[in-house]
Design an enzyme around this catalytic site. Structure first.
Site, PDB file in Angstrom:
ATOM      1  N   ARG A 113       0.837  -1.198   0.000  1.00  0.00           N
ATOM      2  CA  ARG A 113       0.000   0.000   0.000  1.00  0.00           C
ATOM      3  C   ARG A 113       0.869   1.244   0.000  1.00  0.00           C
ATOM      4  O   ARG A 113       2.023   1.228   0.426  1.00  0.00           O
ATOM      5  CB  ARG A 113      -0.992  -0.010   1.151  1.00  0.00           C
ATOM      6  CG  ARG A 113      -0.351   0.104   2.505  1.00  0.00           C
ATOM      7  CD  ARG A 113      -1.412   0.165   3.597  1.00  0.00           C
ATOM      8  NE  ARG A 113      -0.781   0.028   4.898  1.00  0.00           N
ATOM      9  CZ  ARG A 113      -1.439  -0.082   6.043  1.00  0.00           C
ATOM     10  NH1 ARG A 113      -2.755  -0.102   6.043  1.00  0.00           N
ATOM     11  NH2 ARG A 113      -0.795  -0.186   7.177  1.00  0.00           N
ATOM     12  N   ARG A 150      -0.185   7.974  12.168  1.00  0.00           N
ATOM     13  CA  ARG A 150      -1.513   7.929  12.774  1.00  0.00           C
ATOM     14  C   ARG A 150      -1.533   8.736  14.072  1.00  0.00           C
ATOM     15  O   ARG A 150      -0.477   8.989  14.671  1.00  0.00           O
ATOM     16  CB  ARG A 150      -1.859   6.468  13.157  1.00  0.00           C
ATOM     17  CG  ARG A 150      -1.768   5.495  12.016  1.00  0.00           C
ATOM     18  CD  ARG A 150      -0.759   4.389  12.331  1.00  0.00           C
ATOM     19  NE  ARG A 150      -0.487   3.577  11.133  1.00  0.00           N
ATOM     20  CZ  ARG A 150      -1.316   2.664  10.678  1.00  0.00           C
ATOM     21  NH1 ARG A 150      -2.410   2.397  11.340  1.00  0.00           N
ATOM     22  NH2 ARG A 150      -1.047   2.001   9.577  1.00  0.00           N
ATOM     23  N   ASP A 200      -5.339   4.328  16.488  1.00  0.00           N
ATOM     24  CA  ASP A 200      -4.188   3.850  15.715  1.00  0.00           C
ATOM     25  C   ASP A 200      -4.546   3.672  14.242  1.00  0.00           C
ATOM     26  O   ASP A 200      -3.661   3.405  13.428  1.00  0.00           O
ATOM     27  CB  ASP A 200      -3.643   2.540  16.302  1.00  0.00           C
ATOM     28  CG  ASP A 200      -4.714   1.472  16.430  1.00  0.00           C
ATOM     29  OD1 ASP A 200      -5.683   1.704  17.177  1.00  0.00           O
ATOM     30  OD2 ASP A 200      -4.590   0.428  15.783  1.00  0.00           O
ATOM     31  N   ASN A 201      -5.822   3.803  13.909  1.00  0.00           N
ATOM     32  CA  ASN A 201      -6.231   3.718  12.505  1.00  0.00           C
ATOM     33  C   ASN A 201      -6.713   5.072  11.989  1.00  0.00           C
ATOM     34  O   ASN A 201      -7.383   5.136  10.963  1.00  0.00           O
ATOM     35  CB  ASN A 201      -7.339   2.679  12.334  1.00  0.00           C
ATOM     36  CG  ASN A 201      -6.847   1.263  12.627  1.00  0.00           C
ATOM     37  OD1 ASN A 201      -5.657   0.989  12.525  1.00  0.00           O
ATOM     38  ND2 ASN A 201      -7.751   0.375  12.997  1.00  0.00           N
TER      39      ASN A 201
END
Ligand code: AMP
Ligand code: MG
Length: 486
Positions: free
Chosen positions: A178, A185, A254-255
């Site tokens: 990706r 984050r 964290d996302n």
């Protein structure tokens, strides 16, 4: 003539940050990598083309078996709040950042492998991924930019020739490559703040401003300016999800990306029939990340970001609290403005006020929910020169006919005629519907890639009607649960 070896001019700007933020290590090699997907458009931005000649070499690179020169592989350290609770250190448990590459338009893009083996942050996990979540992320993340949604994108995907063990037995392993402008984050700040590492927080603020928010470079108060800017990007991002009917599924801190991109596609899915309380993720038993909660959760995540920046805002504790609160309090308004902009366009009311657009939207969503109408199909049907097929989607013909006349009155008041072409350019005809994503995964597990190719192609032109993928699932075809991306 032998082909030119594949070259990516790697740098790693993340590696300029304090060492506490990462551990350098190479991906763990896999047995027999095979490239099953490659994003040619994104590849072109990076100066890379898939050809018959280089396919095997690309598979070696995007499985992590070959580490290219100047690549500086590392797993990064972050912490986070998961489902509202502090989890302490998390970090890239199965992802490895290879570095960043300057694109043809002078943008720097980070390239990361996901599923590339254990790292010091893997905790109990195997550092791997099975094919299902790799296919899901590949298809959905690459479709998002077509809808005008900021997102990480997938460059490549390989099967590994190895199996990974999951609850229900062995499954084929896969690795996703990706690409993001940055994979940082909220959890990176939380990690540094939890260790009282003020110098680290300051370094990360400067890193983000230098490379991702250059407009803030001359701001008198960089930490506050950055906080405000991240809040703005997150509010806009979540508004774009709500307008699409997209449910992220794991909106842990964290996302939550510091550059405002959709990141960490796990049990995410698009709604078919409209339902504000819709949850797909099998682990979200309380519905914390249900569709209607996403803006509120985004707001909460920004409060967690503000908290980790508190010592940077002012030496005076009460002053820094007041500054943080004021910044976080902007979220609902920023979100509402961004959402109204999206909905105005979806309703074809390009010149109306936000208030009118929101009032019409709210009434329409109530009717859609009452009659379990397909969200995407309804907006697409409204983007037609007459509203017959739209009205037919609803059970309560009287209520929806009333709504259509209110809407029509607004259309007539606006200066433009109803611009169906413009409406069709914002109301997708194809979304990565969950039952098709699952069908593609099942076929691929059995070695049949034709459905993957067909679906990927339809998703690359999502505003063009597709006789198969544009349809809503029959009741018995609906897939209502998704599993976390591990
Ligand atoms: P996620 O909910 O997928 O964003 O993951 C939450 C945390 O669990 C992150 O620190 C991931 O790196 C880690 N994680 C998820 N799956 C695995 C796995 N299979 N092996 C190691 N770590 C994992
Ligand atoms: Mg994650």
């Amino acid at each position: 003539m032998s082909p030119q070896p594949v070259h990516l001019p790697f740098d790693n700007r993340f590696g300029q940050l304090p060492e506490r933020l990462y551990t350098r290590l190479n991906p763990t090699p896999v047995k027999e990598p095979s490239l099953f997907a490659f994003n040619q458009a994104l590849g072109a931005e990076l100066g890379l083309q898939r050809t018959d000649e280089n396919e095997a070499e690309l598979a070696q690179i995007f499985s992590g078996n070959t580490v290219l020169a100047n690549s500086d592989p590392m797993a990064t350290a972050y912490a986070g709040h998961q489902f509202g609770h502090w989890s302490g250190t998390l970090g890239d448990g199965r992802a490895i950042l290879l570095g960043d590459v300057e694109t043809s338009s002078n943008q720097h893009l980070e390239v990361q492998l996901k599923g590339s083996g254990r790292t010091p942050y893997s905790r109990g996990g195997d550092g791997r991924s099975w094919l299902g979540p790799v296919i899901r992320e590949y298809l959905i993340s690459n479709t998002m930019p077509h809808y005008g949604v900021n997102s990480t994108r997938a460059l490549a995907a390989v099967t590994t020739g190895e199996f990974v063990l999951r609850e229900n037995g062995p499954l084929p392993g896969a690795i996703l490559t990706r690409v993001a402008s940055s994979h940082t984050r909220v959890g990176h700040f939380e990690y540094l703040a939890s260790q009282q590492d003020a110098a680290g927080v300051e370094a990360l603020i400067n890193h983000l401003i230098t490379y991702h928010y250059p407009d803030l470079q001359n701001d008198e108060h960089k930490p506050l300016a950055l906080l405000n800017a991240v809040i703005e990007r997150q509010a806009t991002l979540i508004a774009s999800w709500q307008a699409l009917g997209f449910i992220h599924g794991v909106m842990n801190t964290d996302n939550a990306s510091l550059v405002g991109e959709t990141i960490d596609y796990g049990p995410c899915a698009f709604m078919d029939e409209f339902n504000q309380r819709k949850v797909f993720s099998s682990i979200d038993r309380q519905g914390r990340y249900a569709f209607e909660n996403q803006p509120r959760v985004g707001h909460w995540n920004m409060a967690m970001l503000a908290q980790s920046l508190l010592p940077m805002l002012s030496a005076d504790e009460s002053e820094s609290l007041a500054m943080a609160q004021a910044a976080v309090d902007r979220f609902p308004t920023l979100y509402a403005e961004a959402y109204a902009m999206r909905m105005k366009d979806k309703l074809g009311l390009f010149n109306t006020t936000a208030e009118v657009a929101i009032e019409l939207t709210e009434k329409l969503l109530l009717l859609m929910q009452a009659d379990a109408v397909d969200y995407t199909i309804a907006f697409r049907a409204l983007s037609d020169s007459n509203q017959d097929s739209f009205i037919e989607l609803f059970d309560d013909a009287v209520a929806i006919t009333d709504w259509v006349s209110d809407w029509q009155a607004e259309v007539n008041q606006s200066e433009d005629e109803l611009d169906v072409n413009r409406m069709q350019s914002v109301n997708p005809a194809v979304i990565p519907r969950n039952h098709w994503v699952e069908a593609v995964i099942q076929a691929a597990v059995h070695g049949d890639w034709t459905l993957f190719d067909e679906f990927e192609h339809a998703l690359s032109q999502p505003f063009t009607f597709h006789p198969k993928f544009s349809l809503a699932p029959a009741v018995e075809e609906r897939v209502t649960a998704t599993f976390c991306g591990t």
